[in-house]
Enzyme design. Sequence first.
Site, PDB file in Angstrom:
ATOM      1  CG  HIS A  36      -5.369   3.591   0.771  1.00 25.27           C
ATOM      2  ND1 HIS A  36      -5.002   2.298   0.472  1.00 25.27           N
ATOM      3  CD2 HIS A  36      -6.679   3.690   0.455  1.00 25.27           C
ATOM      4  CE1 HIS A  36      -6.051   1.631   0.002  1.00 25.27           C
ATOM      5  NE2 HIS A  36      -7.082   2.456  -0.022  1.00 25.27           N
TER       6      HIS A  36
ATOM      7  CG  ASN B 217      -4.304  -1.517  22.490  1.00 22.83           C
ATOM      8  OD1 ASN B 217      -5.519  -1.449  22.312  1.00 22.83           O
ATOM      9  ND2 ASN B 217      -3.430  -0.907  21.704  1.00 22.83           N
TER      10      ASN B 217
ATOM     11  CB  VAL C 167      -6.235 -13.221  -5.828  1.00 25.28           C
ATOM     12  CG1 VAL C 167      -6.473 -11.981  -4.983  1.00 25.28           C
ATOM     13  CG2 VAL C 167      -4.819 -13.233  -6.382  1.00 25.28           C
TER      14      VAL C 167
ATOM     15  CG  ASP D 231      -2.301   0.558   0.925  1.00 26.28           C
ATOM     16  OD1 ASP D 231      -2.372   1.792   0.776  1.00 26.28           O
ATOM     17  OD2 ASP D 231      -3.282  -0.198   0.843  1.00 26.28           O
TER      18      ASP D 231
ATOM     19  CG  ASN E  90     -13.950   1.152  -4.664  1.00 25.44           C
ATOM     20  OD1 ASN E  90     -14.246   0.050  -4.209  1.00 25.44           O
ATOM     21  ND2 ASN E  90     -13.316   2.077  -3.969  1.00 25.44           N
TER      22      ASN E  90
ATOM     23  CB  SER F 215      -9.495   0.295   0.074  1.00 23.92           C
ATOM     24  OG  SER F 215      -8.828   0.615  -1.113  1.00 23.92           O
TER      25      SER F 215
END
Length: 527
Positions: A196, A210, A314, A152, A294, A364
């Site tokens: 991103h 946490n 994939v 990314d 998209n 995404s």
Amino acid sequence: MKRAACLAALLALSRGGLAASFADRVKVLDAKGAVRGEALSDRLIVRFREGLDAAQRNSVHQAVGTTELRSLGAPGLFEVSVGIGADVRQVLRLIQARPEVSQADYVFSHHLDLTSNDPLAPQQYSLSQMDAFGAWEFEVGTSNNVTIAVLDSGVDDSHPDFAGKIDTANRKDFCPPAQPGCSGVCGAAFSDDFGHGTRVAGVAAASGNNGLGIAGISWGARILPIKVIDNTGCSDDATLVAALNYVAGLEPGLGKAVINMSLGGVESPCNAALITAVDNALAKDVVVVAAAGNYDFLDNPGKVVECPAKIPGVIAAGATDSSNNIAVFSAVGPEMATNGVVAPGVDILSTMIGGGYGTESGTSFSAPNVSGVAALVRAAKPAKTPTDVFNIIRGSADSIGVASAGAGAGLRPAGSSSGAGRVNAFRAMRLAVNGTAAFDGDQKAIAYPNPFRTSQTGAVSFSIPTSLQGANAAIKIYTIGGEYVRTVTGLTWDGRNAAGSPVVTGTYIFVVSTDNGTTRGRVAVIR
């Protein structure tokens, strides 16, 4: 962003306690009919009378169909396995009747409170919708070394929700060169110039439990930032090929790896070198997940599944909203049926550069939800291959139906598909660990744990029966007297009413509804 040749980050259209898992459990009632607890359906604790040797014990096991699993540290005390398909209740009665046995009982379940104490987790509807709370009963990503490689724009490793999680030894900067309309500028090495990658990494693997921020789906996984996107959101095939081959070359040093690519481009067919690089990663035991794509007036007007998501092997990730509808922007096409699943991708809360949190939409952010589930599976069952993980995630997905033509302001064409369905992390873990994704909640609406003890468990989870799974799911809570309490759009309830106040101890009715019908059940709340 304006080039068909550019592999653009799939951003939003604007551009600008713990649920107890039913891991083979049965509900046990006491003599008065009250719930005694939840017991494992495949084992018992047995104490044999003094003086019995192994041969005498084995004769008992042969008679009732049990097998010794382990000694429990006291004379004659053993955990025993119940035969596959046997009713643990019946086996218990048989073994209790044996003169060689002085005591026998169920193995009742206990668990850590892994609900996550992250203050923003209740705002992450995706956790509830995918039943991450049930999945975390099995695994949070820490049992085995698992790394999510985020191809990314980089990751802001100063964000507090990434403390101690970044693989700084292996992170790599593959800044793409300038091309028409793209700057080719990436700033300081390993930084996130676009924001991103930081958001994507948070969805998949932000630290959980946490006490701050959000919880990633696989909060125990490590994050490997691989920068392939410049500060204008551009990348290209050559950069991706180099990055894929780099990550594949690190194995087995990464442990069990998952590659997340929340990017894509319209290519038909996909670049041959890109296909080869994906094949190489899969052959090196790396799971590969990519955003399906998209809708974009210029780059993807046909809403087709993009590259690399449509490459065989994939896992292509389409997007859903909080009501289980396929997002209007989510890519469609035949590859969704063969490669794809959908996952929450609208208004997804995640980490932002600079240490903050915010929401974004796009496939995404569906992709890292899928990658996080893949990492949980790999942590729990490291022997599972990429093909195994592919089949587990698709084989355990919830059906939400196929969107009709014309929905979503006319932008969704006929034939839109949710692929194998919406990812269900709990069912994926059941399938990976137990070999079956089925449990009681497939046949009827149930609440678990039930009773829901708010001092012990942060939330109660609800199941939607298989026959009712569909879009626009909602659960309404009522008192036993019919007084409205609250509506939840996910699959969990924190025991509070619509005003945010804790409800009192008592029995509550929950009504589950989807486009395919309505059913109801009861849950006892104990404070």
